[in-house]
Structures are given as C-alpha cells and as structure tokens.
Design an enzyme around this catalytic site. Structure first.
Site, PDB file in Angstrom:
ATOM      1  N   ARG A  55      -1.269  -0.776  -8.729  1.00 31.48           N
ATOM      2  CA  ARG A  55      -2.610  -0.323  -8.326  1.00 31.48           C
ATOM      3  C   ARG A  55      -2.652   1.200  -8.388  1.00 31.48           C
ATOM      4  O   ARG A  55      -1.809   1.871  -7.803  1.00 31.48           O
ATOM      5  CB  ARG A  55      -2.912  -0.768  -6.888  1.00 31.48           C
ATOM      6  N   GLN A  94      -0.792   7.037  -6.221  1.00 32.72           N
ATOM      7  CA  GLN A  94      -1.952   7.863  -5.860  1.00 32.72           C
ATOM      8  C   GLN A  94      -2.100   9.005  -6.861  1.00 32.72           C
ATOM      9  O   GLN A  94      -1.217   9.857  -6.964  1.00 32.72           O
ATOM     10  CB  GLN A  94      -1.742   8.426  -4.455  1.00 32.72           C
ATOM     11  N   THR A 135     -10.802   2.061  -7.861  1.00 32.28           N
ATOM     12  CA  THR A 135     -11.698   3.217  -7.715  1.00 32.28           C
ATOM     13  C   THR A 135     -13.144   2.738  -7.708  1.00 32.28           C
ATOM     14  O   THR A 135     -13.455   1.673  -8.249  1.00 32.28           O
ATOM     15  CB  THR A 135     -11.496   4.236  -8.862  1.00 32.28           C
ATOM     16  N   ASP A 161       0.830  -1.210   0.000  1.00 35.21           N
ATOM     17  CA  ASP A 161       0.000   0.000   0.000  1.00 35.21           C
ATOM     18  C   ASP A 161       0.861   1.256   0.000  1.00 35.21           C
ATOM     19  O   ASP A 161       2.008   1.230   0.445  1.00 35.21           O
ATOM     20  CB  ASP A 161      -0.867   0.049   1.272  1.00 35.21           C
TER      21      ASP A 161
HETATM   22  P1  FDA Z   1     -14.405   8.943  -4.915  1.00 35.17           P
HETATM   23  O1  FDA Z   1     -13.929   9.172  -3.514  1.00 35.17           O
HETATM   24  O2  FDA Z   1     -14.619  10.130  -5.781  1.00 35.17           O
HETATM   25  O3  FDA Z   1     -15.696   8.066  -4.858  1.00 35.17           O
HETATM   26  C1  FDA Z   1     -16.473   7.751  -5.998  1.00 35.17           C
HETATM   27  C2  FDA Z   1     -17.783   7.139  -5.516  1.00 35.17           C
HETATM   28  O4  FDA Z   1     -17.505   5.900  -4.847  1.00 35.17           O
HETATM   29  C3  FDA Z   1     -18.506   7.970  -4.456  1.00 35.17           C
HETATM   30  O5  FDA Z   1     -19.343   8.934  -5.045  1.00 35.17           O
HETATM   31  C4  FDA Z   1     -19.258   6.902  -3.698  1.00 35.17           C
HETATM   32  O6  FDA Z   1     -20.389   6.498  -4.415  1.00 35.17           O
HETATM   33  C5  FDA Z   1     -18.277   5.754  -3.672  1.00 35.17           C
HETATM   34  N1  FDA Z   1     -17.401   5.805  -2.498  1.00 35.17           N
HETATM   35  C6  FDA Z   1     -16.083   6.105  -2.483  1.00 35.17           C
HETATM   36  N2  FDA Z   1     -15.574   5.999  -1.244  1.00 35.17           N
HETATM   37  C7  FDA Z   1     -16.597   5.635  -0.459  1.00 35.17           C
HETATM   38  C8  FDA Z   1     -16.706   5.342   0.925  1.00 35.17           C
HETATM   39  N3  FDA Z   1     -15.668   5.435   1.754  1.00 35.17           N
HETATM   40  N4  FDA Z   1     -17.917   4.973   1.392  1.00 35.17           N
HETATM   41  C9  FDA Z   1     -18.990   4.879   0.582  1.00 35.17           C
HETATM   42  N5  FDA Z   1     -18.942   5.129  -0.749  1.00 35.17           N
HETATM   43  C10 FDA Z   1     -17.773   5.507  -1.256  1.00 35.17           C
HETATM   44  N6  FDA Z   1      -5.458   5.009  -0.842  1.00 35.17           N
HETATM   45  C11 FDA Z   1      -4.164   5.276  -0.518  1.00 35.17           C
HETATM   46  O7  FDA Z   1      -3.823   6.432  -0.248  1.00 35.17           O
HETATM   47  N7  FDA Z   1      -3.254   4.246  -0.472  1.00 35.17           N
HETATM   48  C12 FDA Z   1      -3.583   2.975  -0.801  1.00 35.17           C
HETATM   49  O8  FDA Z   1      -2.726   2.082  -0.755  1.00 35.17           O
HETATM   50  C13 FDA Z   1      -4.934   2.704  -1.151  1.00 35.17           C
HETATM   51  N8  FDA Z   1      -5.327   1.437  -1.477  1.00 35.17           N
HETATM   52  C14 FDA Z   1      -6.589   1.249  -1.986  1.00 35.17           C
HETATM   53  C15 FDA Z   1      -6.965  -0.004  -2.447  1.00 35.17           C
HETATM   54  C16 FDA Z   1      -8.197  -0.181  -3.046  1.00 35.17           C
HETATM   55  C17 FDA Z   1      -8.561  -1.529  -3.581  1.00 35.17           C
HETATM   56  C18 FDA Z   1      -9.093   0.921  -3.167  1.00 35.17           C
HETATM   57  C19 FDA Z   1     -10.417   0.768  -3.835  1.00 35.17           C
HETATM   58  C20 FDA Z   1      -8.748   2.135  -2.648  1.00 35.17           C
HETATM   59  C21 FDA Z   1      -7.524   2.324  -2.043  1.00 35.17           C
HETATM   60  N9  FDA Z   1      -7.161   3.547  -1.509  1.00 35.17           N
HETATM   61  C22 FDA Z   1      -5.859   3.768  -1.156  1.00 35.17           C
HETATM   62  C23 FDA Z   1      -8.204   4.580  -1.268  1.00 35.17           C
HETATM   63  C24 FDA Z   1      -8.312   5.543  -2.435  1.00 35.17           C
HETATM   64  O9  FDA Z   1      -7.158   6.330  -2.510  1.00 35.17           O
HETATM   65  C25 FDA Z   1      -9.540   6.463  -2.298  1.00 35.17           C
HETATM   66  O10 FDA Z   1      -9.420   7.207  -1.123  1.00 35.17           O
HETATM   67  C26 FDA Z   1     -10.863   5.735  -2.291  1.00 35.17           C
HETATM   68  O11 FDA Z   1     -10.866   4.650  -3.149  1.00 35.17           O
HETATM   69  C27 FDA Z   1     -11.988   6.663  -2.727  1.00 35.17           C
HETATM   70  O12 FDA Z   1     -11.732   7.140  -4.029  1.00 35.17           O
HETATM   71  P2  FDA Z   1     -12.583   6.726  -5.341  1.00 35.17           P
HETATM   72  O13 FDA Z   1     -11.615   6.532  -6.438  1.00 35.17           O
HETATM   73  O14 FDA Z   1     -13.450   5.583  -5.045  1.00 35.17           O
HETATM   74  O15 FDA Z   1     -13.383   8.015  -5.729  1.00 35.17           O
END
Ligand code: FDA
Length: 323
Positions: A182, A161, A224, A132
């Site tokens: 990732r 990121q 995502t 991570d």
């Molecule tokens: P965004 O936050 O814009 O969300 C898009 C949509 O997804 C939202 O409108 C909602 O519908 C849904 N959603 C997103 N987050 C939600 C939540 N918490 N609860 C409910 N609904 C939600 N970060 C990092 O800094 N280091 C890392 O190593 C990782 N590793 C990692 C692994 C995996 C498999 C994932 C999916 C994510 C990570 N992350 C991470 C977290 C990542 O950086 C990010 O903070 C979250 O995925 C939220 O971003 P989105 O891309 O989903 O978009």
C-alpha cells in the site's frame, strides 16, 4: 503548517480531554469511524461489500501501554476475523493493524508473536492482514516484522509513505512477486531531515513510487484521494501492461484491444470521497475502503482533521454554534 500544528497540539492532554469530551465531536467521529465496537465495523463492512466495494477493517488502539492491552488488541482482531468469516465477508474484507497496538514500542518480540497469531487467524478466516505504517522512528522495525510475517504468510501487505525520502528505495525492495504494497502519502508530523514537507514534493514522490510499484512484480494498493494520483494510477497500470505486451522497456499507451491493465487496487478512507469510491468501483476498478472501528478514535480523528483545513473548520464551526 496547519497540519503540523494540529498534529503537535493533538498530543497535549488538555486538547485531548477537550476534543474527547465535547458533544460536537461525535458528529465528526461518526463521519470517519464505523462505530465503537467490532460489530459496528462488521456492519459497515457488510454494507460496503454489498455496494461492490472491498474493505480493510482497522481496530483503533495504537500505542498499547502494557502487555495486557497488547493481548486484548490481538484478541479483538481474532474475534473480528471470526465474525467476518461467519458473516461471509471474507475474502472481500481484510484487516489492517498497527504493531504499536501489539506493544511494539516496549516489547517487540511480543508484538511480533501477536501479529503472527493474527495473520494465522486471518488465513483461517480466508483473508489476510496489512500492517499499517506509523511514524518514521518505527519504519525499519515495521518493515522487518512484515518481512518476517511474509516468510510464513506471504499474503501479508506492507505500507510505505511517499513523504519519506527513503520510500523510493523501499518500493524497489518491496515490488517483488506477490508483494502487496500500500502506497500512501503519510499522515504523521515528520521532520524535513527524513520527509518531504511541501505538498508538491510529496505528490511528486508519490508519483515516482507509484511508477516503481506499477512496473514491479507485486500488487500495488494505491491509497490516496488525490484526483491527479488516482488518474495517474489508471494510466500507469494500462501503460505497464502495454509495455509488457509490446516487449518495450518504457511506458507506452495501451493497445485498446490489447491486454488488461496490470492488477492493482485503489484504497480510500471511510468517509472521504465516498462518491469517488463508488464511481471507480462502478467503472470496474477494485476499490477497498479502510474502515476504522473502536473506542480509541482520538489519534485517528486528529490525523483526519489535520489532513484537510476544511475538516478542522467544520469542527471549529460546530463547536462555536454549540455554545
Ligand atoms: P491529500 O491529503 O492531498 O488529499 C487529496 C484530496 O482528498 C483532498 O483535497 C480532499 O479532497 C480529499 N481528502 C484527503 N484527506 C481527507 C480528509 N481527511 N477528509 C476529507 N477529505 C480528504 N497514513 C500513514 O501514515 N500510514 C498508514 O498506514 C496509512 N494507511 C492508509 C490507508 C488508506 C486506505 C488510506 C487512503 C490512507 C492511509 N494513510 C496512512 C493516510 C495517508 O497517508 C494520507 O494522510 C491520507 O490519505 C491523505 O492523503 P491523500 O493521498 O488522500 O492526499
């Protein structure tokens, strides 16, 4: 702004004590965390694999404060990997780890040595590790350690990121043959000197990074829940396959009877858009669910609350109605 405020408040020890001891926290924790011990994580992994999903299990416990904790953390991963192999859940389940849980902040050689041990245990169990990414002050150190791990365990995955201004360049370096990368937006509170802070800028950076990874020679892991980016990944994968088959340099629409899209996988968090996870898997996509387990859930939970105002409102409403 709300996100930054929640992440800033989360380091206050009074907030920590309040959230950690409030009974209503339990319901929110249960949504995002498989359970407090490794066997709960293995159980959830089993159910997800049965449903046609893949899993990355994370043992919560970032920021180990001493060598003892770092050793315990590595030992827990080794036990977890043995349990996954015994349950027949590898290779469909891999593990994710944070170098801070192995003491990276106070003894980098120790963290590296422990990470090597866990990569070996993962290989013995028939699976692999993804490292991570944490806050931006650690990015160089984490990428350097992953590069060292990959010399011996080339299946080891790295994380970048999209909110960091440097990440397009990192994607170019990492999109090499066999490189599992990732791509996520990023979950820490970062200053504008190093990170895009507007959501539109972060999404645009994500799209640029995704295009680089999809056009590269590695294996993109598209982490995502953002519907527009999920859709873009599918389009880019098809377009890149079409471009390779047609010998063109740019992105073109795939020939319907032509080659399969280039290989990649979607990744989403346990408890976030589970319907979408199943829909994509049902449509034949590879979908991996990131499943955290362990007692040290506080920092993880606060990042999930900060990501979405609705999560925070849900938590605050539950608090009010419990009074
Ligand atoms: P965004 O936050 O814009 O969300 C898009 C949509 O997804 C939202 O409108 C909602 O519908 C849904 N959603 C997103 N987050 C939600 C939540 N918490 N609860 C409910 N609904 C939600 N970060 C990092 O800094 N280091 C890392 O190593 C990782 N590793 C990692 C692994 C995996 C498999 C994932 C999916 C994510 C990570 N992350 C991470 C977290 C990542 O950086 C990010 O903070 C979250 O995925 C939220 O971003 P989105 O891309 O989903 O978009």
């Amino acid at each position: 702004m709300l996100r930054t405020a929640v992440l800033a408040a989360s380091s206050d020890h009074r907030v920590r004590r309040f959230v950690s001891t409030s009974p209503v926290t339990r319901g929110v924790v249960n949504r995002f965390v498989a359970g407090e011990d490794v066997s709960a994580g293995v159980g959830v992994a089993g159910r997800l694999c049965e449903a046609g999903l893949r899993v990355s299990l994370d043992v919560l416990g970032e920021d180990a404060i001493d060598r003892q904790r770092a050793y315990e953390s590595a030992m827990t991963y080794r036990d977890l990997l043995r349990a996954l192999a015994d349950a027949g859940l590898t290779p469909a389940t891999e593990v994710s780890l944070k170098l801070s849980s192995f003491g990276q902040a106070f003894d980098a050689p120790l963290a590296r040595e422990l990470a090597f041990g866990v990569c070996q245990a993962a290989r013995d169990a028939g699976t692999c590790v993804t490292v991570d990414m944490e806050d931006h002050t650690t990015t160089d150190a984490v990428l350097t350690t992953v590069a060292e791990l990959r010399r011996e365990f080339d299946e080891t995955g790295s994380v970048v990121q999209a909110y960091l201004r440097r990440t397009e360049a990192d994607c170019r370096d990492l999109a090499v043959a066999g490189g599992r990368v990732r791509l996520c937006k990023g979950a820490y509170a970062e200053p504008s000197s190093v990170a895009f802070t507007r959501q539109t800028e972060v999404a645009a950076s994500y799209a640029r990074c995704l295009a680089i990874l999809m056009a590269g020679r590695g294996y993109p892991m598209v982490a995502t829940h953002d519907p527009a980016l999920v859709e873009l990944a599918g389009r880019l994968a098809g377009a890149v396959a079409g471009a390779v088959a047609g010998g063109t340099a740019g992105l073109v629409e795939p020939d319907p009877g032509g080659p399969r899209p280039r290989p990649f996988e979607y990744q989403m968090l346990f408890g976030v858009r589970p319907g979408e996870q199943r829909r994509l898997a049902g449509a034949g996509e590879v979908v991996r669910v990131y499943v955290p387990c362990g007692r040290e859930w506080y920092a993880y939970l606060m990042r999930r609350l900060a990501e979405r105002p609705a999560n925070l409102l849900f938590f605050l409403r539950a608090l009010r109605s419990s009074r």
